[in-house]
Every structure is written in C-alpha cells, then in structure tokens.
Design an enzyme around this catalytic site. Structure first.
Site, PDB file in Angstrom:
ATOM      1  N   LYS A  13       0.866  -1.181   0.000  1.00 53.94           N
ATOM      2  CA  LYS A  13       0.000   0.000   0.000  1.00 53.94           C
ATOM      3  C   LYS A  13       0.899   1.225   0.000  1.00 53.94           C
ATOM      4  O   LYS A  13       1.935   1.245   0.687  1.00 53.94           O
ATOM      5  CB  LYS A  13      -0.903  -0.019   1.245  1.00 53.94           C
TER       6      LYS A  13
ATOM      7  N   SER B  77      -9.733   2.199   2.746  1.00 48.08           N
ATOM      8  CA  SER B  77      -8.797   2.915   1.909  1.00 48.08           C
ATOM      9  C   SER B  77      -7.764   2.002   1.250  1.00 48.08           C
ATOM     10  O   SER B  77      -7.041   2.442   0.382  1.00 48.08           O
ATOM     11  CB  SER B  77      -8.056   3.954   2.755  1.00 48.08           C
TER      12      SER B  77
ATOM     13  N   SER C 283     -10.354  -0.216   7.054  1.00 51.93           N
ATOM     14  CA  SER C 283      -9.753  -0.067   5.718  1.00 51.93           C
ATOM     15  C   SER C 283      -9.013  -1.285   5.189  1.00 51.93           C
ATOM     16  O   SER C 283      -8.568  -1.271   4.043  1.00 51.93           O
ATOM     17  CB  SER C 283      -8.818   1.144   5.691  1.00 51.93           C
TER      18      SER C 283
END
Lengths: 95, 481
Positions: free
Chosen positions: B74, B149, B173
């Site tokens: 990420k 996210s 998330s």
C-alpha cells in the site's frame, strides 16, 4: 448546533487551509451534517467514565540518552521544496 | 494465480522461479491495471532484477521461504527509494528516504516488491474514490468501488496482480475492501504491527495488516509484518508469535457470539443471508452460537468521527510545504504559504476531516467533543470485553451493503461514513478483526464475514477462518477480467 459561514472560515484558519467562498458554503453544509451525527453521543451519560485515549495502555518507553540514528541530513533535505546550505528556505516574513 | 503458500512451496521445490512468478504478475498488471487503476507505481525493471537476485540467492543456498515471492505495498508504507504518495498530491513528489518497519521486515524476508497500491488520500475514505490518482475499480464489477482505503491492495490481490499485499486499517480499511473484493484480510491487535514509517492518519487507531486470498496466506504474511519495534512507541513488547499455529485447530466447542446490533435495521437482506449461511457452516464444524449485545455500536460512528479527525488534524499538520511534499507557487507570508499549500495539496475529504479535527480540539469544544468521544470509546471497548466473557469470537457482517457504484455517494459523504458501522468499534477498542469471503449478492458483488477476536487472538481467528476455507470455496473464486 449549527456552524455559520464565519465559523467555517475560523475553523479553516485554525486548520491552516485556505478556502474560497464556494468552499465555505460546501463545507458549512457538510460539517453541519457531520456535527448533527456527532451530537448523538452528547446525550449519553458518561459521568464517571474514564476517557480512553488509546487502544492499549501503553507508556512511552525510556531509552538511554544516546544518538542511535545516523546523520542523514542530506537525504532528508533532498525531498524538501527548497533548501540552501543545509537550511530549509521559506518565504521572507520579516522585512 | 497461486496463493502465497503455493508460491512458497513451488519455489522451495524448484518447480518455479522468482523470475517466472514476477513475470506472470507483471503480465497481469500490464493487462489490467490500466482499467482497474489499482497500482499507482509499478517498477518492472526493479522487480525483475530483484527476482533474478532472489533466484541466484536461492541457488546459492538461501532458504528463506518468502525469498523471491512477489508483493505489493500500500502506498502508505515508506520504502526507501520508492515514491510514497499516500494517494495525495501533497506527496506526489515524495521519494521516501527511509523505510517503514513493515517494508524492512518484508525486505528481510526476501519479498520482491512489484509496485505500490493506490489508496484513498491519507487513508481517508471507504471507497477509494478519494485518491489524487483517481478512483480504483472493483475487479468483480468495474462500475463498482473496491472499498477503501486499502482498495488498491484489495483490487490488486483479487485481480491476481500478486498473492499478497499490505494494507492498513484505521476504521475498517483492510476489512471493508477485502469484503468488497472477495479476499481475506486481517487487522491485527493495535500495537502488533509497527507504525514506524507508515504515514500517520489517526495514531491511536491505525494498524497495518496483510491482505491475501486465504487466511493461511494472511497468517504467513502476518508472521513477517508483526513484531516489536522500539522505534514505534506504541509497538507492544511481546514475544514473537507464529500466527499459523492454530490453522489446523478443530472448531468443536468454539463459541461464536452474534451481536444483535449487527443484524438490525440497515443490513442488506442478501448480506444477512450470506452471513447466516456462513454461521450455519460454522455450526456444522462444531461451533455453538451465543446471542450477545454490543449496545453502544451506533455510537462508534460519532466517537470515531471525532477521534480520527482530531488525530488527523494533528498528524497532518506536518504537511506545511517546508520540509517535504508539495509547496504552493503563490508568494505571500509564511501563513499564506501554509494555507495555500494545504489548500492545493489536500483533497476535499482530507480537508473536511482536518477542519473537523481542528474544531473539536479547539478551545471551548475539547471537552464537549474530544473527551466525550474518548469516554464513549471506553464504553465501546467495555461492550466488547463483556461479550468476550461469553464467547470466543464475534461474527457478523463487515458492511451493511455490498460495493456501491463509483460516484453513487459522492454528494453525501455522511452516508459513506455510516457504511463503517460494523468496523469502527474494533479500531476504537484496538481489537483484531478480519474479513472472510462468504458469498456473492445477486449483482455479483462479494460479501465478507467479519470475525472479531479478543486482544492478541490473531492465531485463533486465522484458524477459525482457515477451517471455514477448508470446507468452502468462496475464497478460491476470481473475477473474470
């Protein structure tokens, strides 16, 4: 509670974010919706409840007062918008 | 796409090479990332060179199991030499000069990094529509959001770009995008995975974790990601654990708590049906069901949307255009520079949360909002502890609905906030939680089962999920791309 446009401008100033008049209007509406949601918790009786600031009861660890990280000033300043002679440059604020 | 476990075994047996695995992933990325927008950075040359080096090291006797396995990070984990944008214009030019503990751990294990996953700006969002680099699309339905996210990570794993990806979970998330994309993901107990070098959103809530197709892969990956780090003052000093140790543990006698509040008004009927079917499967595996209550569930939303913005307003004050990141070209006073830099560099959602945080922390409102929210947080954490006196794990839906369409809720951010009702409490309490694929809605969108465990019960939770995945195949399904 309802935020006025002046309230929104004050909050934006506290947050150090420039806002246009259009953004003030949009933010006012959305922040007021959010604070309506947040108001729900104010009716809950929390007398005598200890605030929970953190997910775990952690204490800041102490360590010996010795430098452990190498000096990487150049590497860290390489990503700065503007530097000179090892100093960060910002707009002149004193005439 | 092989699972992480299959890749490890194939590499160890000499049935494949890192170069072959990385080449396969890069081909999949080249074919589909243009449409999905799941990755914001791909460095094929770097990955292939690292793969070749891994193959050479293995040939020379290096037996690290993950050596040469492809991985996607990420874009929130600083990784020296990699652009680390956090989905923001503010960090569009930021090349990390150091590595996060998670990236260091993955490097030490021998993983080959393919690239960086798109994400909601500064991890603020539930749909991955708040990235400076554009929305990520759900591989199961490219009209739909992948969740946020960590939606880029989830979409990448679902699309076969890599078997594993890193994610972070501040209010759901990891779990919510895992549910929306039909993969498995676990948010560990707060403090298990170091936050050092992970761009901070809300420090008392943020926690990194693995995302993969299977619980077994998540366990293997968590073994790499977790561990004490003295550079993170909130990292917990605990002995190293093997999170795969309970994968084979039978479920006979397992007590599953079903919170009434997670099956109340607002839950989509198809989601409810899939969760109920999964619970029935657990009964067949020997589990018993306990009716429990988490009475303050609804208060998780207002509490979270005070605490998280308050911490965000503090954490994001570092983005002032002086030491790194975007700086406005407009000249003026220092205050003007700060305000214009932040106006230009942050997107609408981030600005909204910073402003909310600035307000609830401001003079005259601190007690009424921030302290009040922290007291509510205590009530929520107490609810969970009362529940765990009656059961071993808690189960319920991850989200009230399946993935919505891109743009559908843009005009109503509050409606998006309400979608997090089942995930926020776990972060506020600091508990571990995970998402496991358990079916599909009639529109083809995946549905996730949430498993919540008590503190430090990751191994047990992963075993509970793994046993389900031994008798079902929802986790084996892949989208048609």
């Amino acid at each position: 509670m309802s935020l006025s446009q002046d309230d929104v401008r004050r909050i934006a100033r506290l947050a150090r974010i420039a806002v246009s008049d259009d953004e003030v209007v949009a933010s006012q509406s959305q922040l007021n919706q959010l604070f309506t949601l947040i108001e729900e918790m104010r009716a809950v009786d929390t007398d005598g409840i200890e605030p929970m600031a953190h997910a775990q009861d952690v204490m800041l660890r102490l360590r010996d007062d010795v430098a452990t990280a190498p000096n990487r000033r150049e590497a860290f300043q390489a990503v700065a918008p503007s530097v000179e002679n090892g100093l960060y440059l910002v707009p002149k604020v004193i005439e | 796409m092989k699972t992480l476990k299959q890749q490890i075994d194939a590499l160890a047996a000499g049935q494949t090479t890192s170069v072959a695995l990385v080449t396969e992933c890069l081909a999949q990325i080249a074919a589909h990332n243009g449409e999905l927008n799941a990755l914001v950075t791909v460095d094929a040359d770097k990955a292939l060179a690292a793969a070749a080096a891994a193959d050479a090291a293995r040939a020379a006797g290096d037996t690290r199991p993950m050596l040469g396995v492809p991985l996607i990070h990420k874009d929130i984990f600083c990784h020296e030499g990699w652009k680390t944008s956090c989905g923001s214009k503010m960090l569009d030019n930021f090349i990390a000069p150091y590595s996060s503990q998670v990236a260091e751990n993955c490097d030490a294990a021998g993983f080959v990094v393919l690239g960086r996953a798109n994400m909601d700006e500064f991890a603020m969002g539930s749909a991955n529509e708040n990235s400076y680099y554009g929305a990520v699309k759900n591989p199961w339905d490219t009209k739909a959001v992948p969740g946020g996210s960590s939606g880029g990570s989830a979409a990448a794993v679902a699309a076969g770009f890599a078997a594993v990806a890193t994610g972070t979970d501040t209010g759901g998330s990891i779990r919510q995008p895992a549910a929306f994309c039909g993969i498995t993901g676990i948010k560990p107990t707060y403090g298990i995975v170091s936050r050092f070098g992970m761009v901070a959103f809300a420090s008392s809530l943020d926690q990194g974790g693995p995302m993969a197709k299977t619980a077994e892969d998540c366990a293997l990956m968590l073994n790499v990601m977790a561990g004490f780090d003295e550079r993170d003052s909130t990292s917990l000093e605990r002995a190293k654990e093997d999170y795969t140790r309970d994968l084979a543990a039978p479920l006979a006698g397992l007590k599953i708590g079903l919170p009434r509040e997670y099956f109340a008004e607002g839950l989509d009927a198809e989601v409810a049906a899939a969760i109920t079917a999964a619970v029935e499967q657990y009964k067949l595996l020997g589990a018993t069901i306990v009716d429990i209550s988490l009475p303050n569930t609804k208060l998780a939303i207002p509490s979270y949307y005070v605490i998280a913005p308050a911490e965000a307003s503090s954490n994001l004050s570092r983005f002032d255009g002086v030491r790194y990141g975007h700086r406005t070209a407009k000249t003026g006073s220092l205050d003007d520079m700060y305000e214009q830099t932040r106006a230009e560099g942050f997107g609408a959602e981030v600005k909204r949360r910073i402003m909310t945080g600035a307000y609830v922390l401001s003079h005259g409102y601190y007690d009424a909002y921030y302290i009040k929210a922290q007291k509510i947080r205590r009530l929520i954490a107490n609810d969970f502890q009362a529940a765990f006196a009656q059961c071993d794990v808690i189960m319920g839906p991850v989200t009230p609905t399946t993935a919505w369409n891109i743009g559908e809720k843009n005009a109503d951010p509050i409606a998006v906030y309400l979608e997090d009702i089942y995930t926020l409490g776990v972060n506020l309490a600091g508990l571990p939680g995970m998402s496991v694929p358990v079916g599909f809605a009639s529109n083809g969108h995946p549905i996730g089962l949430q498993i919540i465990g008590n503190y430090f019960s990751e191994a047990k939770m992963l075993g509970v999920a793994h046993q389900y995945q031994q008798v079902t195949d929802w986790h084996c399904k892949s989208p048609a791309l």
